[in-house]
Scaffold this active site. Structure first.
Site, mmCIF file in Angstrom:
data_model
loop_
_atom_site.group_PDB
_atom_site.id
_atom_site.type_symbol
_atom_site.label_atom_id
_atom_site.label_comp_id
_atom_site.label_asym_id
_atom_site.label_seq_id
_atom_site.Cartn_x
_atom_site.Cartn_y
_atom_site.Cartn_z
ATOM 1 N N ASP A 1 -5.281 11.178 6.651
ATOM 2 C CA ASP A 1 -5.967 10.385 6.011
ATOM 3 C C ASP A 1 -6.294 9.045 6.094
ATOM 4 O OD1 ASP A 1 -3.714 10.320 4.908
ATOM 5 O OD2 ASP A 1 -4.308 9.910 2.924
ATOM 6 N N HIS B 1 8.023 5.661 3.973
ATOM 7 C CA HIS B 1 7.156 6.675 3.710
ATOM 8 C C HIS B 1 7.753 8.204 4.105
ATOM 9 C CE1 HIS B 1 3.321 8.379 2.444
ATOM 10 N NE2 HIS B 1 2.928 8.868 3.938
ATOM 11 N N ASP C 1 0.857 3.270 3.246
ATOM 12 C CA ASP C 1 1.417 4.211 2.301
ATOM 13 C C ASP C 1 2.855 4.012 2.012
ATOM 14 O OD1 ASP C 1 -1.032 5.318 2.020
ATOM 15 O OD2 ASP C 1 -0.507 7.460 2.405
ATOM 16 N N HIS D 1 -5.862 3.637 -2.783
ATOM 17 C CA HIS D 1 -5.411 4.838 -2.444
ATOM 18 C C HIS D 1 -4.820 5.939 -3.466
ATOM 19 C CE1 HIS D 1 -2.277 7.599 -0.303
ATOM 20 N NE2 HIS D 1 -3.290 7.368 0.896
#
Length: 362
Positions: A66, A182, A253, A313
């Site tokens: 993504d 992450h 992220d 996000h």
């Protein structure tokens, strides 16, 4: 010199009718620097006021789909809209190790030939950026393959002293990357302008007998001048303090940072863009999947004393306020959860096509 940030995608996992997949553009001096390129980013460009043809640099935070599945399509469309130009500088692409091979494979398998040059610079991650079972060493990917001419860029290793990666430095700014934690190695980026020369103290110059003219320009440019009476005036004698540049921090992220560099680099940032995938009631789930809640993002912002926190996000369950229907989960509670940590300091919830101006400091 204008600078602004436009969000092209503010959703997590996949693009939806209400939120595109991760992508934002930092625009400066007419150039567009793209940060992440989720599926459908080129369509979001077409819906926005931005021109994709002005992209000169692309930065990918990590290799989850993504955040970069839109890249091959975008590059091919840019090629279709351009004409061959041997003198055109390459589009610089920065991202984790493995990105070059992904782009090359995508072009090779689809028989796509780009009419413009590009260069891929890869950041070598460290094993402490993700769970041990998720870490993959992609250094072997390019060993026995010939990448297209010009695509071979730098391999960037962590500077053990600075605990960061130096990507770009010129007379006007510095861009560095730092490590995040992450499910797979992820990175944050900080763009910081260098201080500008302070203002001339015109009254002091007049008191010294210097009238407006060419000497002012020399002093402003850092050159000492000698007056007719033999007196030497140094720039430091008549220049006020340097004017700080703008600082923008864009995090991929993460459920946290790795090392001390992130806090130092993000200290007193004008804008900090941080993910907030799930609300505070789901913190355990967020951490399990390597993500953050509004409180986690705000804790980091407070630690860094940033001037503006922007959350993005979001899980697709959180609909933009203007598009929320009956039964949809409201997003305003994410804003309240972050602001409760920052003692009332306003927090911005990013929405697709939102633009944030970043004024120059005076």
């Amino acid at each position: 010199m204008s600078m602004d940030i436009t969000f092209l995608g503010t959703g997590s996992a996949y693009p939806s009718p209400t939120r595109g997949a991760s992508a934002l553009v930092l625009r400066r001096e007419g150039e567009c620097w793209l940060f992440d390129c989720g599926e459908g980013t080129q369509t979001q460009f077409m819906k926005s006021h931005l021109k994709a043809g002005r992209i000169t640099k692309i930065f990918i935070t990590h290799l989850h789909g993504d955040h970069f599945f839109g890249l091959p399509g975008l590059l091919c469309t840019l090629s279709l809209q351009s004409s061959p130009d041997l003198n055109k500088p390459p589009v610089d692409i920065y991202g984790p190790l493995g990105l070059r091979n992904f782009i090359w494979r995508s072009m090779e398998l689809s028989h796509s030939q780009l009419l413009f040059p590009y260069t891929v610079h890869e950041l070598v991650p460290t094993r402490d950026q993700c769970p041990a079972e998720e870490f993959r060493d992609f250094s072997y990917l390019d060993r026995d393959e010939v990448s297209p001419e010009g695509a071979q860029g730098r391999i960037l290793h962590l500077d053990p002293v600075e605990d960061s990666y130096l990507l770009i430095e010129d007379e006007q700014l510095v861009l560095k990357a730092f490590r995040l934690c992450h499910r797979i190695p992820s990175f944050g980026f900080v763009v910081e302008e260098k201080p500008r020369t302070g203002k001339l103290n015109v009254q002091k110059l007049k008191d010294l007998g210097v009238q407006p003219g060419p000497l002012y320009g020399k002093l402003k440019n850092g050159t000492a001048v000698v007056l007719e009476n033999g007196v030497t005036i140094s720039p430091s004698d008549v220049l006020e303090d340097p004017i700080p540049g703008r600082k923008i921090c864009i995090l991929g992220d993460c459920s946290g940072v790795v090392g001390d560099a992130a806090m130092k680099l993000c200290c007193e940032a004008d804008v900090l863009i941080h993910e907030a995938t799930l609300d505070g009631t789901q913190e355990e789930k967020a951490r399990e999947h390597g993500h953050s809640t509004p409180k986690m993002a705000a804790d980091f912002a407070k630690l860094c004393k940033v001037k503006k926190l922007v959350l993005t996000h979001f899980s697709q369950r959180y609909k933009p306020a203007a598009q929320r229907g009956e039964g949809d989960t409201g997003i305003t509670k994410l804003k309240r959860q972050a602001e409760s940590v920052l003692d009332g300091q306003e927090v911005t919830l990013a929405e697709d096509f939102m633009t944030i101006e970043i004024p120059m400091k005076k």
